[in-house]
Design a protein around this motif. Structure first.
Motif, PDB file in Angstrom:
ATOM      1  N   LEU A   1       0.845  -1.194   0.000  1.00 33.69           N
ATOM      2  CA  LEU A   1       0.000   0.000   0.000  1.00 33.69           C
ATOM      3  C   LEU A   1       0.877   1.238   0.000  1.00 33.69           C
ATOM      4  N   GLU A   2       0.353   2.324  -0.566  1.00 32.86           N
ATOM      5  CA  GLU A   2       1.042   3.605  -0.495  1.00 32.86           C
ATOM      6  C   GLU A   2       0.024   4.736  -0.381  1.00 32.86           C
ATOM      7  N   THR A   3       0.490   5.853   0.184  1.00 35.86           N
ATOM      8  CA  THR A   3      -0.324   7.059   0.279  1.00 35.86           C
ATOM      9  C   THR A   3       0.537   8.260  -0.091  1.00 35.86           C
ATOM     10  N   SER A   4      -0.025   9.163  -0.851  1.00 38.37           N
ATOM     11  CA  SER A   4       0.687  10.402  -1.198  1.00 38.37           C
ATOM     12  C   SER A   4       0.001  11.615  -0.592  1.00 38.37           C
ATOM     13  N   ASP A   5      -1.022  11.374   0.235  1.00 36.37           N
ATOM     14  CA  ASP A   5      -1.741  12.483   0.868  1.00 36.37           C
ATOM     15  C   ASP A   5      -1.830  12.295   2.386  1.00 36.37           C
ATOM     16  N   VAL A   6      -0.758  11.800   2.959  1.00 39.12           N
ATOM     17  CA  VAL A   6      -0.614  11.620   4.401  1.00 39.12           C
ATOM     18  C   VAL A   6      -1.734  10.755   4.989  1.00 39.12           C
ATOM     19  N   GLY A   7      -2.091   9.698   4.268  1.00 39.35           N
ATOM     20  CA  GLY A   7      -3.017   8.721   4.795  1.00 39.35           C
ATOM     21  C   GLY A   7      -4.490   8.994   4.578  1.00 39.35           C
ATOM     22  N   LYS A   8      -4.817  10.048   3.856  1.00 35.21           N
ATOM     23  CA  LYS A   8      -6.244  10.290   3.569  1.00 35.21           C
ATOM     24  C   LYS A   8      -6.794   9.238   2.621  1.00 35.21           C
ATOM     25  N   THR A   9      -5.975   8.837   1.635  1.00 37.27           N
ATOM     26  CA  THR A   9      -6.353   7.779   0.703  1.00 37.27           C
ATOM     27  C   THR A   9      -5.165   6.833   0.537  1.00 37.27           C
ATOM     28  N   TRP A  10      -5.481   5.602   0.127  1.00 38.14           N
ATOM     29  CA  TRP A  10      -4.459   4.574  -0.065  1.00 38.14           C
ATOM     30  C   TRP A  10      -4.642   3.956  -1.435  1.00 38.14           C
ATOM     31  N   GLN A  11      -3.538   3.516  -2.019  1.00 35.90           N
ATOM     32  CA  GLN A  11      -3.584   2.895  -3.341  1.00 35.90           C
ATOM     33  C   GLN A  11      -2.538   1.796  -3.426  1.00 35.90           C
ATOM     34  N   ASN A  12      -2.664   0.963  -4.483  1.00 30.74           N
ATOM     35  CA  ASN A  12      -1.634  -0.039  -4.745  1.00 30.74           C
ATOM     36  C   ASN A  12      -0.546   0.594  -5.619  1.00 30.74           C
TER      37      ASN A  12
END
Length: 173
Positions: free
Chosen positions: A61-72
Motif C-alpha cells: 500500500l502507499e499514500t501520497s496524501d498523508v493517509g487520507k487515501t491509499w492505493q496499490n
C-alpha cells in the motif's frame, strides 16, 4: 491479534487518531518507508486457523496524501482496512503456493518505485527443515511487479538490509 495502523503528526507531539490499514485473520508483520512524495508499506498476514507461525502473502500500500487515501503500486484505490486475503493490494499469493514469507526491508528507487526484500520458506521452523530459504526481491517497474530470487540461506530469521545506490547498484548487506 496483530493489526496494522497509520497515524500522523505535524509536530511529533500531538498525534492523529489511528487509521486501521489491515486486520486480516490473525494479523500481520509490516515494513515501511517514506519519501518526500509518499509513505509506503509492505506486509504479510497470518491466516486462521494456522496462526502466527504461518505468515504468507505479500501486500503493498502507499499514500501520497498523508493517509487520507491509499492505493496499490499501479495507482488503483484500495479501501482500508483490508479484512480478507483477496485485495488489489496483493502483490503475490504465496498462500496458494504453500509458502511463508519473512519481510526484511523496503526502499524506494530513484523513480519512487518500491523494492521489497524478503525470504520465502516452506515452513516456520528456523532450523534446516524446509530449506533452502529464498531471498527474494519484488520491484515495481512502473507497470508490473518483477519478483526475482536473489540467493538462499538456511534460516527464516536470517536478516539483511537492502541498499539502492544512486548508480543503480543494489546491495544486500
Amino acid at each position: 491479534d496483530r493489526t496494522l495502523f497509520f497515524v500522523t503528526s505535524a509536530d511529533g507531539a500531538k498525534w492523529s487518531e489511528w487509521t486501521r490499514l489491515a486486520a486480516i485473520d490473525k494479523g500481520h508483520y509490516q515494513i515501511s518507508i517514506c519519501s518526500e512524495k509518499k509513505a509506503v508499506t509492505a506486509f504479510n498476514y497470518h491466516p486462521e486457523p494456522k496462526g502466527l507461525n504461518w505468515r504468507t502473502n505479500l501486500y503493498y500500500l502507499e499514500t501520497s496524501d498523508v493517509g487520507k487515501t491509499w492505493q496499490n503500486a499501479a495507482g488503483e484505490p484500495v479501501e482500508v482496512a483490508l479484512t480478507t486475503p483477496e485485495s488489489n493490494a496483493l502483490v503475490r499469493d504465496y498462500a496458494a503456493e504453500g509458502q511463508r514469507i519473512y519481510l526484511k526491508d523496503i526502499h524506494l528507487d530513484p523513480n519512487d518505485n518500491p523494492v521489497i526484500l524478503y525470504i520465502t520458506s516452506e515452513g516456520y521452523e528456523s532450523g534446516p527443515e524446509n530449506g533452502p530459504r529464498t531471498w527474494t526481491t519484488a520491484q515495481w517497474t512502473g507497470s508490473e511487479w518483477r519478483i526475482q530470487p536473489v540467493t538462499t540461506s538456511d534460516s527464516n530469521y536470517d536478516t539483511g538490509s537492502l541498499y539502492l545506490d544512486d548508480d543503480g547498484i543494489w546491495r544486500i548487506i
